[in-house]
Structure formats: structure tokens, C-alpha cells
Design an enzyme around this catalytic site. Structure first.
Site, PDB file in Angstrom:
ATOM      1  N   GLY A 222      47.198  36.635  34.732  1.00  0.00           N
ATOM      2  CA  GLY A 222      45.961  37.381  35.467  1.00  0.00           C
ATOM      3  C   GLY A 222      44.912  37.743  34.159  1.00  0.00           C
ATOM      4  N   GLU A 263      51.865  32.823  32.464  1.00  0.00           N
ATOM      5  CA  GLU A 263      51.632  32.577  33.720  1.00  0.00           C
ATOM      6  C   GLU A 263      50.021  32.141  34.192  1.00  0.00           C
ATOM      7  OE1 GLU A 263      54.591  35.312  35.869  1.00  0.00           O
ATOM      8  OE2 GLU A 263      56.133  34.142  34.549  1.00  0.00           O
ATOM      9  N   PRO A 264      49.203  31.420  33.449  1.00  0.00           N
ATOM     10  CA  PRO A 264      47.705  31.572  34.444  1.00  0.00           C
ATOM     11  C   PRO A 264      47.464  30.893  35.066  1.00  0.00           C
ATOM     12  CG  PRO A 264      47.594  29.957  32.212  1.00  0.00           C
ATOM     13  CD  PRO A 264      49.791  30.691  32.365  1.00  0.00           C
ATOM     14  N   GLY A 265      47.347  31.532  36.709  1.00  0.00           N
ATOM     15  CA  GLY A 265      46.615  30.507  37.806  1.00  0.00           C
ATOM     16  C   GLY A 265      45.435  30.850  37.921  1.00  0.00           C
ATOM     17  N   ARG A 302      38.014  35.753  49.727  1.00  0.00           N
ATOM     18  CA  ARG A 302      38.122  36.045  48.375  1.00  0.00           C
ATOM     19  C   ARG A 302      37.258  37.294  48.643  1.00  0.00           C
ATOM     20  NH1 ARG A 302      37.342  35.765  43.740  1.00  0.00           N
ATOM     21  NH2 ARG A 302      39.074  37.252  43.512  1.00  0.00           N
ATOM     22  N   CYS A 332      34.165  34.513  64.248  1.00  0.00           N
ATOM     23  CA  CYS A 332      33.598  35.707  65.886  1.00  0.00           C
ATOM     24  C   CYS A 332      34.950  36.597  64.295  1.00  0.00           C
ATOM     25  CB  CYS A 332      34.419  35.123  66.920  1.00  0.00           C
ATOM     26  SG  CYS A 332      33.304  33.836  68.159  1.00  0.00           S
ATOM     27  N   GLU A 333      34.163  37.244  63.730  1.00  0.00           N
ATOM     28  CA  GLU A 333      34.713  37.754  63.204  1.00  0.00           C
ATOM     29  C   GLU A 333      33.282  38.328  61.702  1.00  0.00           C
ATOM     30  OE1 GLU A 333      37.764  40.339  62.731  1.00  0.00           O
ATOM     31  OE2 GLU A 333      38.947  38.011  63.552  1.00  0.00           O
ATOM     32  N   TYR A 360      42.933  30.377  44.986  1.00  0.00           N
ATOM     33  CA  TYR A 360      42.725  30.860  45.588  1.00  0.00           C
ATOM     34  C   TYR A 360      41.978  30.906  47.085  1.00  0.00           C
ATOM     35  CZ  TYR A 360      46.031  33.731  42.203  1.00  0.00           C
ATOM     36  OH  TYR A 360      46.303  33.241  41.414  1.00  0.00           O
TER      37      TYR A 360
END
Ligand SMILES: *Cc1c(COP(=O)(O)O)cnc(C)c1O
Length: 402
Positions: A222, A263-265, A302, A332-333, A360
Site C-alpha cells: 500500500g 508487500e508492495p505492489g 482504474r 459500449c458503456e 492494476y
């Protein structure tokens, strides 16, 4: 200060590999890992890359080669980490809400495990007793992180064993003679405030006397990275010196040395990544000028899912006078990437690049609207190569039974 790939390099890659295209700068990943190594005491701190942020095997291999461990959120990620050459001792499986069979599979791999429910802890105890060391994932009841969707430690969160159930944990430990080797908390993503990590550490320190076989305290991931020009990330130097103080305090109070795990992502792979897209259509609608690109939330979710801000630049005509655009996709959204964004004047066919697209990004991409997922390119040692190709129509049909 952040030194992104040049417009010229990005344009060349877009010309060579086509768009939409994810590009990752391996050197930036190494630089981020170096920042961790220099901010913390490497002898007593371990890092496990939260690989759900980007699981391409070439990225896992690069990160493994740096010396970093890998944190997994599914057994399949653990298999990928093994495939990438990571040794079991450097793989951590931090589970949430998973079937007990996956935990058994993790023991067969010989990797570290964090268990996040009383139910699985009880099954684990009944099956393995003292024979396999295990960590427990606790929920600290602290609200932190960029927004509610990425906050995992608060009192309504599904993640971890609620701290108020600690007596039930201790009962299970006693009944099954469990070997508790780690205490884990992951509070959320984009935590800028060092105090949050310290608050969690405090909670865990108080529990240490209950677990004589403890080897580590795992403070999760995080770390915040800047997404906007005027933002700063988590102050790692400060966190590094504070965790060293905490380790000294533990030594003093309890006479033992505990490792601190992280635990860095996002921290490792966010800034290394770029999503290059092309403008299909410009459309003026009253005051609004739409730039419609050949992408959508099927490639980068995101902005729509988290209201996340990504810097965007016109790399085809970077020096043109600015105009105000709303950047939308082609699915189409309602798939809006940015509203009222000042960008160098866009012509149809221009390349727009999204920064901080490494974490992500591709990982959360889908084939919605039967569109192809982008190709991915990794730049390593000065050369760029494809690390996953673009889908084809055959890929869309591959799992279908005709
Ligand atoms: C997602 C996750 C992380 C990584 O979070 P980042 O914000 O990407 O650093 C770390 N630990 C666990 C258990 C996670 O689920």
C-alpha cells in the site's frame, strides 16, 4: 524526481508494436526496488512483490532476479511465481476467503502462508498442527488508503481476522499447537501516511508475547506513489527509520529479533508502466470536446472503477497549444478516462499516453465488447521486446465450444 520514457521512445514503440500498447520500463522497477533497499535495513526487512498488480512472467522473473520475494493472492499466482524461478522460501501466499484446498496446495509448494479466517485456521490446525509454520492475517479496524474500494483494514472489511477475535485465535493455537510464525496486516492501497503503518505495528507489538515462535511482522503493501504532478508518495526514509526503531524496541522488550515484511505492489510497478492509445475520433458537443481513443475500461479500468487520476499526454504533438478535452473510450458503456483535461491540441490519429499504468492496468483488463487485450512490451537492458502479444479472433474463440 520521476524521469519518464521520452515521447520519442514511446512513439517508436507505438509505431513498431501498434496500439493500444502497454510498455514497461524494467529499469524503473529496479530503481524502485533500490529505493526500498536503501530506505530499510535489508538484513532485517523483506519485501514480497504483490504480484496481482502485474503478473506477466517476464516481470516476475525480473523482480525475482532483483532479489525481491513475491506475494500471491491466489494459488495460480504462486504457480506463476514458481514458473518464474522464484524459490518457495521467497513466495508468500496472503489469502482471503479462499477454499482450504488452496492452502493445502500452498503447503505442497512449501511457500509461506497467511491465513485470514478462523475457519481456515481451524482446518489448518486440524490438518497440520505444529508441523507447518503459518502467519495470521488480522484486521486492525483502521480506515486508511486512497478510497473505500482499496481500503482493507476497516471494521466492515472482509479482509483478515477481526482483532477483537484474538482470543479465539489463541484458543485455536492452543488446541492445535499451531506454529504461528507471522502476524500480518494489509490496511489498504495508497497509504501516504507513515503513521498508519506505525499504528498497525503498535497493535501487533502488543500481541507478540502470545506467539513465542513468531519470526516476522508483516505490514502489508500500500505504499503510495504519485499519480499527479503535485503529489508525493509515502515517505519511505521515515518509515524505514521508524521500523528500525520498532525492531530495536522489540529486541529490548522481548529479547528477540523479528523481521519486518512488506508487500508492495503498486510501488514497484505503477510508474514503470505506460498505456499508449490512439485517437480515433474527435467530437464537438456544445462546450465539450471529446477525444475518443482506441481503448476503454476494458484495458484500463482504474479511472472508472476507482475514480483514479492518470496523467495523459499527447505524444504526437506535445508542443501544440492546449485545449480542453474529455477523453473517452470506444466500448459500449460510459468509459470516460478524464474530464476537462488540458492537452496539447489533438488530431485524429495522435497517440495519447497514460502514465502510471503498470499496476492494476493490464492485469484488470478484459475482453469486454469482444475487444482484444493490448500487447505488452518490456524494455530491459536497452532493448524492447514483446512479453505478451495482442489477442486475435482465435483467442476470443479459444475457450468456446463450437
Ligand atoms: C493488493 C495487496 C498488496 C499490494 O497493495 P499495493 O497497493 O499494490 O501496494 C499487498 N498485500 C496484500 C495482501 C494485497 O492484497
Amino acid at each position: 524526481m520521476f524521469n519518464p520514457l521520452s515521447n520519442e521512445v514511446l512513439r517508436q514503440l507505438a509505431d513498431e508494436f501498434g496500439t493500444p500498447l502497454y510498455v514497461y520500463d524494467g529499469e524503473k522497477i529496479a530503481e524502485q526496488y533500490q529505493l526500498l533497499q536503501s530506505a530499510f535495513n535489508p538484513a532485517s526487512t523483506r519485501f514480497f512483490y504483490a504480484c496481482k498488480s502485474l503478473t506477466n512472467i517476464n516481470i516476475l522473473r525480473l523482480i525475482n532476479n532483483l532479489g525481491c520475494g513475491i506475494d500471491c493472492s491466489s494459488i495460480n499466482e504462486a504457480y506463476l511465481a514458481i514458473q518464474a524461478g522464484c524459490s518457495p522460501n521467497k513466495i508468500l501466499y496472503t489469502s482471503n476467503g479462499i477454499a482450504f484446498e488452496e492452502i493445502v496446495a500452498a503447503t505442497e509448494l512449501g511457500i509461506h502462508i497467511n491465513i485470514d479466517s478462523l475457519s481456515n485456521l481451524e482446518k489448518f490446525g486440524a490438518r497440520f498442527g505444529h508441523s507447518y509454520p503459518v502467519g495470521i492475517r488480522l484486521r486492525p479496524n483502521i480506515m486508511a488508503g486512497g478510497n473505500l474500494k482499496i481500503s482493507t483494514g476497516h471494521e466492515k472489511s472482509k479482509f483478515g481476522i477481526p482483532l477483537e477475535d484474538i482470543q479465539l485465535v489463541l484458543d485455536l493455537v492452543k488446541t492445535h499447537n499451531l506454529q504461528i510464525s507471522g502476524l500480518h496486516v494489509h490496511t489498504g492501497s495508497e497509504i501516504k501516511d507513515v503513521a498508519v503503518f506505525l499504528q498497525v505495528a503498535r497493535l501487533l507489538i502488543d500481541l507478540i508475547p502470545n506467539f513465542p515462535e513468531l519470526k516476522c511482522i508483516d505490514l502489508g503493501g500500500g505504499f503510495k506513489v504519485p499519480y499527479q504532478d503535485n503529489e508525493t508518495g509515502t515517505d519511505l526514509k521515515e518509515l524505514g527509520s521508524k521500523t528500525a526503531e520498532i525492531q530495536a524496541e522489540i529486541q529490548r522488550k522481548f529479547g528477540k529479533q523479528l523481521e519486518i515484511w512488506f508487500e508492495p505492489g503498486k510501488f514497484l510497478v505503477s510508474e514503470c508502466g505506460y498505456l499508449i492509445t490512439k485517437v480515433n475520433v474527435l467530437k464537438q458537443s456544445g462546450q465539450i470536446l471529446f477525444a475518443g481513443i482506441n481503448s476503454g475500461f476494458n484495458h484500463l479500468i482504474r479511472p472508472m472503477f476507482y475514480d483514479a487520476y492518470h496523467r495523459i499526454k499527447n505524444i504526437s504533438h506535445p508542443n501544440a497549444p492546449e485545449k480542453i478535452y474529455t477523453i473517452t473510450g470506444n466500448i459500449c458503456e460510459t468509459d470516460q478516462f478524464a474530464e476537462n483535461r488540458a492537452l496539447a491540441e489533438i488530431r485524429e490519429g495522435d497517440y495519447l499516453v497514460f502514465y502510471n499504468a503498470g499496476a492494476y492496468g493490464y492485469e484488470m483488463a478484459s475482453n469486454y465488447n469482444a475487444r482484444f487485450k493490448p500487447a505488452q512490451v518490456l524494455i530491459e537492458n536497452g532493448t524492447s521486446r514483446l512479453i505478451s502479444r495482442r489477442d486475435t479472433l482465435d483467442d476470443l474463440l479459444r475457450l468456446q465450444i463450437l
